[in-house]
Design a protein around this motif. Sequence first.
Motif, mmCIF file in Angstrom:
data_model
loop_
_atom_site.group_PDB
_atom_site.id
_atom_site.type_symbol
_atom_site.label_atom_id
_atom_site.label_comp_id
_atom_site.label_asym_id
_atom_site.label_seq_id
_atom_site.Cartn_x
_atom_site.Cartn_y
_atom_site.Cartn_z
ATOM 1 N N PHE A 117 -14.219 7.136 -11.470
ATOM 2 C CA PHE A 117 -14.648 6.629 -10.178
ATOM 3 C C PHE A 117 -16.102 7.034 -9.981
ATOM 4 O O PHE A 117 -16.463 8.200 -10.161
ATOM 5 N N THR A 171 -17.850 7.597 -7.585
ATOM 6 C CA THR A 171 -18.112 8.295 -6.327
ATOM 7 C C THR A 171 -17.679 9.740 -6.518
ATOM 8 O O THR A 171 -17.026 10.085 -7.494
ATOM 9 N N SER A 220 -5.287 5.814 -8.869
ATOM 10 C CA SER A 220 -6.345 5.712 -7.885
ATOM 11 C C SER A 220 -5.896 4.952 -6.656
ATOM 12 O O SER A 220 -6.370 5.177 -5.564
ATOM 13 N N SER A 221 -4.973 4.022 -6.847
ATOM 14 C CA SER A 221 -4.617 3.114 -5.776
ATOM 15 C C SER A 221 -3.545 3.703 -4.871
ATOM 16 O O SER A 221 -2.736 4.511 -5.310
ATOM 17 N N ARG A 266 -9.954 5.191 -13.783
ATOM 18 C CA ARG A 266 -9.169 3.964 -13.847
ATOM 19 C C ARG A 266 -9.160 3.452 -15.288
ATOM 20 O O ARG A 266 -10.085 3.730 -16.059
ATOM 21 N N ASP A 283 -11.881 -5.185 -10.194
ATOM 22 C CA ASP A 283 -12.463 -4.999 -8.858
ATOM 23 C C ASP A 283 -13.156 -3.644 -8.782
ATOM 24 O O ASP A 283 -12.543 -2.617 -9.070
ATOM 25 N N PRO A 284 -14.433 -3.593 -8.403
ATOM 26 C CA PRO A 284 -15.135 -2.304 -8.338
ATOM 27 C C PRO A 284 -14.622 -1.360 -7.263
ATOM 28 O O PRO A 284 -14.908 -0.155 -7.309
ATOM 29 N N ASP A 285 -13.852 -1.865 -6.308
ATOM 30 C CA ASP A 285 -13.276 -1.017 -5.267
ATOM 31 C C ASP A 285 -12.139 -0.187 -5.883
ATOM 32 O O ASP A 285 -11.102 -0.729 -6.265
ATOM 33 N N PHE A 286 -12.340 1.134 -5.994
ATOM 34 C CA PHE A 286 -11.351 1.956 -6.694
ATOM 35 C C PHE A 286 -10.005 1.987 -5.979
ATOM 36 O O PHE A 286 -8.986 2.275 -6.604
ATOM 37 N N THR A 287 -9.970 1.690 -4.691
ATOM 38 C CA THR A 287 -8.685 1.672 -3.987
ATOM 39 C C THR A 287 -7.861 0.443 -4.333
ATOM 40 O O THR A 287 -6.685 0.360 -3.990
ATOM 41 N N LYS A 288 -8.484 -0.510 -5.027
ATOM 42 C CA LYS A 288 -7.781 -1.726 -5.434
ATOM 43 C C LYS A 288 -7.605 -1.799 -6.950
ATOM 44 O O LYS A 288 -7.238 -2.837 -7.485
#
Length: 478
Positions: free
Chosen positions: A70, A72, A282-283, A295, A332-337
């Motif tokens: 990630f 971040t 991660s999700s 991921r 998807d770059p959004d790690f929550t997805k």
Amino acid sequence: MKFNHIAPLVALFLTACEKQLDLSPVTNLTNVTYYKTADDAKAALGACYSAIGGGDPFLDLATSDDAIPFLTGSADRPLLWRYNITPSNTFISNYAGAYSGINRSNIVIGRLPGISMDESLKARYIAEARFLRALHYFNLVRLYGDVPIVTTETTSLDGLAVSRDPADKVYELLIADLKEAEAALPKTYPASESGRATSGAAKGILARVYLTRAGVTAGSPYWAQAAAKAKEVMDMGVYDLYANFADAFALTARGGKENIFEIQNLTDVKGHTLGRGYGVRSSPIYPGTGSGIARPSPGLFSLYSDKDTRKAVTFLTSYVYNGVTTTLSITDPDFTKAVAFQKLWDKTAKTLEGTSIPILRYADVLLMYAEATNEANNGPTADAYTALNKVRMRAGLTALSGLTYQQFKEAVWLERRLELTFENSRRYDLIRTGQLLDAVKAENSFARNATIQPFHVLMPIPQTDLDANPNLKQNPGY
């Protein structure tokens, strides 16, 4: 008693970050009053087990082609991933923790001969300590190359000023330790002592050592040695694959027939906390529960066919909350997805009972045997096919046949990647087969642009340890 490796995984790997080469005794009792009784011996060996580590799975994932950290949080994560690695990177600090464990083993090896206790039990305890010391040195030499050889208890600061020894000498020591361990350790233990090192574990790690030493050298005698040692494990009649891949990672599999050696933690992930599931996903399983640090890479994910039953076990691709299904993405770059690793998460967990981190599974032994036999015979034998296909067919894949030497080799390499993902094997497999640089350069998703160089097959000696010990010299390139 149930013999659990009492430190949770995260604690094991953070230990090295918290201290410099800490070789002090592991008890607040003095050396004069301790190491006198059988109970003292048992406690000292228990301290050896609590220090064991199989290597950092994040380091394996992020420095290979299996995962993307990630981008971040800790700045050291993307720096490691892009191979902008410095001696201060917190994820390469396994050095001190390993030497703390080595010193604990040295205490057992050196102190137990003077304790009045059952001689057979004493010999077994010492063999267990030798096995654990070998495991530490194997991790160290693969990670850093030349490292100091310390085989006696460190009792003063003067003993910390050690110099690095050649990697060949380190291998000589750890191979000798493993040979002594396999000769002295039992095949099995009562259920109450599940988790201890066995003769099968020593043989299996020896096979891995020989495979590593063989490297890419055609005709190396280590190939035959690796095949022979793996075959000894296969012929013990103790180990086998579970019918279903997922069963190898279930709570009920702890100490089971496929798990030859494992870290048995006392803390269960409970579906959303750390422990066995370190960095596992991660999700969110429901809002607010996402965790983890890496991921899967699209390259890894795409290798699994839809027929491969390992795919659903290894990756979390969707979750349901309040009746709504959310599908996760590999790009998807959004790690929550993001699609997440879930392989070491037992969803059936209902209690705080301990879970396990595999260090050596029987599937690994089968694949080592297949690879080494192919190399030793300049082509696959019937037994090599049997070993490889046993792993493939358990995963729902068809049996292979009619392959050339090179095709069979590459088939085993692929199978190792699919079978052993998230088990701290990919980086070392790439290094020993001479593929690390090409593999890292090829995995360029999320604009990795890794600046990997040949010297990166070794990690730098951590800066904290260089500062603490002027006799240590840094690896070239850092």
